[in-house]
Design an enzyme around this catalytic site. Structure first.
Site, short mmCIF file in Angstrom:
data_model
loop_
_atom_site.label_atom_id
_atom_site.label_comp_id
_atom_site.label_asym_id
_atom_site.label_seq_id
_atom_site.Cartn_x
_atom_site.Cartn_y
_atom_site.Cartn_z
N CYS A 75 0.83 -1.22 0.00
CA CYS A 75 0.00 0.00 0.00
C CYS A 75 0.86 1.26 0.00
CB CYS A 75 -0.92 0.01 1.22
SG CYS A 75 -2.24 -1.21 1.13
N HIS A 119 -1.54 -6.41 -8.17
CA HIS A 119 -0.15 -6.25 -8.62
C HIS A 119 0.24 -7.38 -9.55
CE1 HIS A 119 0.38 -9.32 -5.50
NE2 HIS A 119 1.59 -9.56 -5.98
N HIS A 156 4.07 -13.31 -23.65
CA HIS A 156 5.22 -13.84 -24.38
C HIS A 156 5.36 -13.08 -25.69
CE1 HIS A 156 5.48 -18.15 -22.46
NE2 HIS A 156 5.85 -17.19 -21.64
#
Ligand SMILES: O=P(O)(O)O[C@H]1O[C@H](CO)[C@@H](O)[C@H](O)[C@H]1O
Ligand SMILES: O=P(O)(O)O[C@H]1O[C@H](CO)[C@@H](O)[C@H](O)[C@H]1O
Lengths: 351, 351
Positions: A55, A166, A281
């Site tokens: 945070c 995230h 990728h």
């Protein structure tokens, strides 16, 4: 005997990218499940948790203090699997005991200052800042490293140890297994057919239609013919693009649109924050910038583990680990189900 | 710079059987874990549950009644992923959409009439009857099928939906991915070096000693140099043996001994019934009986998911799925830990 119907009769399908087969057993959908059920994802996450090292404004385990970030925030992983330097193993003395050097760096990218938001609930503009950060990291880390792996583990069931939105970026001095195989298969296809494999594949899927989940001006999202995970998807640009950093401004915006809609559909499936591992990728970087990489096509993969409900996942265990991956639901059935789910998130739908 | 120490410094190791690398990051052992914890295995399993379709005398979902078996009991899986017949897909019209026929049979082998026993708690004689049953099924199913995969998923965390001690046998008309790769790598090694890869490997491990967990007159159990799962082990015969059914009477007894001791050590690690997937690989069967298969060596693999405790497993997710498997603990550290655990089961130890 009845004639073959892929949605009814068992068969193997070939994955040309990984040079592997998957066993499809649609008749097995009727199997009851009395095995392990997972905990549903935690729904009551505080927007700001003073103890969460991800945070804004909080102190991380290594004593560093996060800025009061308002958009994305990138920092070095405090427990990296890859260090930038270190002694390298010497030459191997036997072909069965071969070691090689591994250097790299591991970074964490927070998507948003809030812990209680996820990509599908973020605005297109906010998702776009994540894509920009990805492209920037590809450029920066790609200068030095052979491979830059962007990936997101979402949900505790996928080993994600922090609910704050995230992803991670692990850059390495070596080409990992998966891209090594894909480099070979795409190169062979290109040499033989003169078109990049995945450019041709997208073209075919646009014609065939039955595995399309979503599409827009620049992107296609399908459940690939050779999907292993029940609701696995493959996101492909319609144009031949080697790397994430080669996307135009428009393509980045339309990617944000595809991501928002895909992840919304996923969440709407069982009305939970749908867990998955995903990643990008594209053509290798570092020393490979100097080589012709036309056989590569950029793509993102989503591997969600859920099968029947928010708490029953597909176990990739015994037979899958030792022999071949097996799936019940066909790719076409999964695509149809995803296609029919609403584009509006259940948390944001008018009631 | 310090000189290279495999137990301290990151490196890649090559798995010659699978032609893949694993990233070893021993410095990462210090990482704290705040992610998902699993439920510990259920410990109070009734010896006979009238509702469990695997117990003697009970009725299975398809209405068939189990005999009052007193040793092992084998039956057809009621929800098989492979059926003996069915319509086959036609020839593929495009190299990116290739399907192939899949036929086979799925059987279940109960190890013992009791639900509250596991292999390490069974007597050597009882384990021996399981090995005999495996050999018998290899012969019977191997007559018709190209590949006979014996595997055990133990523990709910490994997708095992029934606590009664049992394994599965899936026989197929095709060579699955894993044995297909191992057939190629072992063949190449044999052609190049004139010795079967795993015969040479066992010889080297006996000399090197540091990855040995257990050994007896006929068998060796090691944490392989290229192990991916934290406490993965490989069980190898010391003699060159193509298939499970080629074991002598003595070798079957000594295998029962190795299995009992290995599984006891596993259970003693965290004082729980240690979950894993395990299985056997040997030379292919069916039409392959007529071919020279000298490059193959029989072996069993154990893949246990636990890492730090009875409830914290290693997640093979984002980076592992998209790039390369990664481990923290080295193979040598894992072998030492297993080697030092007692051979007497914690449930049977004198107090
Ligand atoms: O047949 P079971 O034990 O119910 O099923 C288990 O093992 C199978 C073979 O590894 C897997 O395909 C299933 O996902 C798993 O739940
Ligand atoms: O770094 P994290 O998110 O704590 O760790 C997670 O992702 C890593 C990369 O896929 C895995 O190696 C770990 O097993 C998993 O728990």
């Amino acid at each position: 005997m009845a004639s073959f119907d892929a949605n009814e009769h068992q068969h193997n399908r070939y994955n040309p990218l990984k040079d592997e087969w998957v066993l499809v057993s649609p008749h097995r959908m009727k199997r009851p499940w009395s095995g392990q059920v997972e905990k549903p994802p935690i729904e009551n996450i505080p927007r700001h948790d003073p103890k969460n090292p991800l945070c804004p404004g909080n102190t991380r385990p290594n004593g560093k203090v996060n800025p009061n970030y308002e958009s994305t925030f990138t920092f070095d992983n405090d427990f990296p699997a890859l260090l930038q330097e270190g002694p390298a193993p010497g030459p191997s003395d036997h072909p069965l005991f071969k070691a090689s050097p591994a250097n790299g760096t591991c970074q964490v990218v927070c998507f948003h200052p809030w812990s209680d938001i996820t990509l599908p609930l973020m605005s297109i503009k906010e998702i776009r800042t994540v894509i920009d950060k990805w492209a920037e990291l590809m450029v920066d880390l790609g200068k030095k490293y052979t491979w830059v792996q962007i990936f997101e583990n979402r949900g505790a069931i996928m080993g994600c140890s922090n609910p704050h939105p995230h992803c991670q970026v692990w850059a390495s001095s070596f080409l990992p297994n998966e891209p090594r195989v894909k480099d070979r298969t795409q190169r062979e296809y290109y040499t033989k057919h003169g078109t990049p494999m995945l450019v041709e594949y997208a073209k075919m899927e646009v014609q065939k239609k039955d595995r399309i989940v979503l599409a827009n001006a620049d992107w296609l999202c399908v459940v690939p013919y050779w999907a292993v995970w029940p609701y696995e998807t493959l996101v492909l640009p319609l144009r031949h693009i080697l790397r994430l950093q080669d996307l135009t401004d428009d393509e980045k915006n339309s990617l944000a649109d595809i991501m928002k809609r895909l992840l919304t559909k996923y969440d709407n499936m069982f009305q939970v924050s749908f867990p998955y591992s995903m990643g990008w990728h594209g053509a290798p970087t570092g020393e490979h910038y100097n080589e012709d990489q036309s056989h590569w096509q950029l793509h993102a993969m989503y591997y969600p583990p859920l099968l029947r409900s928010a708490t029953v996942k597909k176990f990739m265990v015994g037979y899958e680990m030792l022999a071949t991956s097996q799936r019940d639901l066909t790719a076409e059935q999964a695509a149809e189900k995803l296609r029919n789910l609403p584009d509006v998130h259940y948390k944001q739908a008018e009631t």
